[in-house]
Enzyme design. Structure first.
Site, mmCIF file in Angstrom:
data_model
loop_
_atom_site.group_PDB
_atom_site.id
_atom_site.type_symbol
_atom_site.label_atom_id
_atom_site.label_comp_id
_atom_site.label_asym_id
_atom_site.label_seq_id
_atom_site.Cartn_x
_atom_site.Cartn_y
_atom_site.Cartn_z
ATOM 1 N N CYS A 40 -8.920 4.401 -0.267
ATOM 2 C CA CYS A 40 -8.344 5.315 -1.266
ATOM 3 C C CYS A 40 -9.392 6.150 -1.998
ATOM 4 C CB CYS A 40 -7.491 4.531 -2.253
ATOM 5 S SG CYS A 40 -8.277 3.030 -2.837
ATOM 6 N N HIS A 61 -7.803 7.976 -8.763
ATOM 7 C CA HIS A 61 -9.243 7.707 -8.723
ATOM 8 C C HIS A 61 -9.996 9.012 -9.054
ATOM 9 C CE1 HIS A 61 -8.294 3.854 -7.236
ATOM 10 N NE2 HIS A 61 -8.703 3.937 -5.986
HETATM 11 P P1 NAP Z 1 -0.771 -6.249 -2.145
HETATM 12 O O1 NAP Z 1 -0.023 -5.662 -3.281
HETATM 13 O O2 NAP Z 1 -1.534 -7.503 -2.372
HETATM 14 O O3 NAP Z 1 0.279 -6.472 -0.910
HETATM 15 C C1 NAP Z 1 -0.069 -7.165 0.271
HETATM 16 C C2 NAP Z 1 1.109 -7.239 1.234
HETATM 17 O O4 NAP Z 1 0.685 -8.019 2.375
HETATM 18 C C3 NAP Z 1 2.342 -7.946 0.667
HETATM 19 O O5 NAP Z 1 3.511 -7.337 1.159
HETATM 20 C C4 NAP Z 1 2.218 -9.365 1.230
HETATM 21 O O6 NAP Z 1 3.487 -10.011 1.392
HETATM 22 C C5 NAP Z 1 1.651 -9.060 2.597
HETATM 23 N N1 NAP Z 1 1.004 -10.256 3.157
HETATM 24 C C6 NAP Z 1 0.038 -11.030 2.584
HETATM 25 N N2 NAP Z 1 -0.248 -12.094 3.389
HETATM 26 C C7 NAP Z 1 0.567 -11.993 4.471
HETATM 27 C C8 NAP Z 1 0.760 -12.781 5.652
HETATM 28 N N3 NAP Z 1 0.066 -13.895 5.866
HETATM 29 N N4 NAP Z 1 1.670 -12.359 6.548
HETATM 30 C C9 NAP Z 1 2.391 -11.241 6.355
HETATM 31 N N5 NAP Z 1 2.272 -10.443 5.236
HETATM 32 C C10 NAP Z 1 1.363 -10.828 4.322
HETATM 33 O O7 NAP Z 1 -1.854 -5.219 -1.573
HETATM 34 P P2 NAP Z 1 -1.824 -3.583 -1.610
HETATM 35 O O8 NAP Z 1 -2.579 -3.063 -2.773
HETATM 36 O O9 NAP Z 1 -0.425 -3.130 -1.373
HETATM 37 O O10 NAP Z 1 -2.739 -3.241 -0.342
HETATM 38 C C11 NAP Z 1 -2.258 -3.413 0.988
HETATM 39 C C12 NAP Z 1 -3.269 -2.886 1.979
HETATM 40 O O11 NAP Z 1 -3.488 -1.489 1.774
HETATM 41 C C13 NAP Z 1 -4.645 -3.549 1.853
HETATM 42 O O12 NAP Z 1 -5.189 -3.683 3.140
HETATM 43 C C14 NAP Z 1 -5.419 -2.567 0.991
HETATM 44 O O13 NAP Z 1 -6.804 -2.666 1.179
HETATM 45 C C15 NAP Z 1 -4.865 -1.244 1.502
HETATM 46 N N6 NAP Z 1 -4.964 -0.138 0.552
HETATM 47 C C16 NAP Z 1 -4.539 -0.252 -0.744
HETATM 48 C C17 NAP Z 1 -4.628 0.847 -1.596
HETATM 49 C C18 NAP Z 1 -4.168 0.815 -3.018
HETATM 50 O O14 NAP Z 1 -4.393 1.824 -3.728
HETATM 51 N N7 NAP Z 1 -3.541 -0.245 -3.513
HETATM 52 C C19 NAP Z 1 -5.123 2.060 -1.114
HETATM 53 C C20 NAP Z 1 -5.523 2.145 0.216
HETATM 54 C C21 NAP Z 1 -5.430 1.050 1.034
HETATM 55 P P3 NAP Z 1 4.055 -11.088 0.303
HETATM 56 O O15 NAP Z 1 4.592 -10.287 -0.855
HETATM 57 O O16 NAP Z 1 5.123 -11.776 1.067
HETATM 58 O O17 NAP Z 1 2.906 -11.957 -0.082
#
Ligand code: NAP
Length: 350
Positions: free
Chosen positions: A147, A240
């Protein structure tokens, strides 16, 4: 009107997954037909499983959908992934092997030589790498950058093309939503700045070189430049902000740099992609802007804002760059990637 493609969302309950749900509501080309997350969420309705953090309610047609486990077999033409990086590598690979196109936000495959790391306005031709992927069943993986990389690269691209880029210094002030939910503890961030985000500086110093590189002979030749990044977490909700200074190959005045932003020939401008912002880059002359609370949402969160373009006494020029981290930097960027892939013929109904 074309029939809408059926979309599955992996990691649908997370911060990025929720942005996918919000941004895909009423999308003219895509329709959500499957939601998947971990076993903790599977079998529950989306309303029960997701700790919804949006200010608008969950779209009606999604609220009662049952969340499934992330196993290939989901009823959809392709998947978006907002999976946690600890599981994204294995699960995204499973889906690609099973014949699904995977449009991912996670970092796991970004730097693989045959995987496009894609910003449609910057390197739309890198999608040709898909033809080299060997999942064997029509499946493939396309990623969007970290991001904080997105805003930086969108701002660097017109300068790199017009003047050449020798070196970049960037300091970030990154929003809390970038850390997922629940993210950083309030006791760590309220009235404070955390001058460390694990792994972030490395991504910001490497991903731009691939994004700004040239695809020749089936290989992306990274741009030959050097980036020094310092990343900080600040008590901002979304957006950001980055302060950037650049040394150019052919020195340019601030006026010439602003002209390069305004005249940048956006390669997707004529494609009619529903999520493409207009303008792609907005340049501010008022030195108070851009600010996260005021401008992160420009262009539906997809416009990148640039301001305070001025001389730098150490390098050539400096500026401030802002982009919305969970929209342009995550779900919105991935949706635009998918729209480009539809336009290019890579994404189709199964
Ligand atoms: P998050 O809020 O922690 O969400 C993680 C997701 O992954 C949840 O839906 C979770 O499901 C699922 N998950 C976790 N463990 C799992 C498993 N063992 N099997 C299947 N699903 C599983 O994280 P986020 O901020 O949305 O980020 C998600 C991804 O996007 C990451 O790789 C992050 O680096 C990337 N990203 C984030 C941003 C940002 O601004 N936030 C920007 C760019 C990229 P449950 O709810 O069931 O646990």
């Amino acid at each position: 009107m074309m029939e809408r493609l059926r979309v599955g969302i992996l990691g649908a309950t997370g911060a990025v997954g929720q942005q996918f749900v919000r941004l895909l509501a009423g999308h003219p080309w895509f329709e959500i037909t499957a939601l998947a997350a971990s076993e903790r969420s599977a079998g529950r309705s989306y309303t029960e499983a997701a700790n919804w953090i949006g200010s608008e309610p969950i779209p009606d047609e999604i609220a009662s959908m049952i969340v499934q486990v992330c196993d290939p077999g989901l009823e959809c033409d392709f998947v978006f992934s907002g999976l946690d990086a600890s599981v994204a590598g294995a699960l995204e690979g499973d889906f690609a092997r099973a014949g699904y196109p995977v449009i991912s936000n996670a970092r796991n495959f970004r730097m693989e030589p045959d995987v496009p790391l894609l910003i449609p306005e910057v390197n739309p031709g890198h999608t040709a790498l898909i033809d080299q992927q060997k999942w064997g069943t029509g499946g493939f993986i396309v990623t969007n950058p970290n991001c904080s990389t997105v805003g930086l690269v969108c701002a660097l691209k017109p300068l790199a093309d017009a003047f050449g880029l020798e070196s970049v210094h960037v300091s970030t002030m990154q929003a809390l939503s970038g850390a997922g939910y629940p993210g950083v503890s309030s006791l760590d961030i309220l009235g404070n700045v955390v001058p460390y985000i694990g792994g972030e500086e490395d991504k910001l110093e490497t991903e731009p070189l691939k994004l700004l590189g040239k695809l020749t002979g089936g290989v992306v030749q990274p741009l030959h430049t050097v980036i020094s990044a310092q990343c900080n977490r600040v008590a901002v909700l979304d957006g950001h902000l980055e302060t950037v200074s650049v040394r150019l190959t052919e020195p340019a005045t601030p006026e010439q740099a602003v002209a390069a932003f305004r005249d940048y020939p956006n390669p997707i401008a004529a494609f009619g992609l529903p999520t493409a912002p207009d303008p792609f880059i907005k340049v501010f002359e008022d030195p108070r802007f851009p600010q996260p609370r005021r401008q992160a949402g420009l262009g539906g969160g997809m416009t990148v804002s640039v301001g305070r373009v001025r001389p730098c006494p150490v390098q050539d020029l400096r500026m401030v760059v802002l982009s919305h981290n969970t929209i342009r930097g995550a779900a919105g960027g991935a949706i635009l990637n998918a729209e480009l892939l539809v336009h290019q013929g890579y994404l189709k109904a199964k």
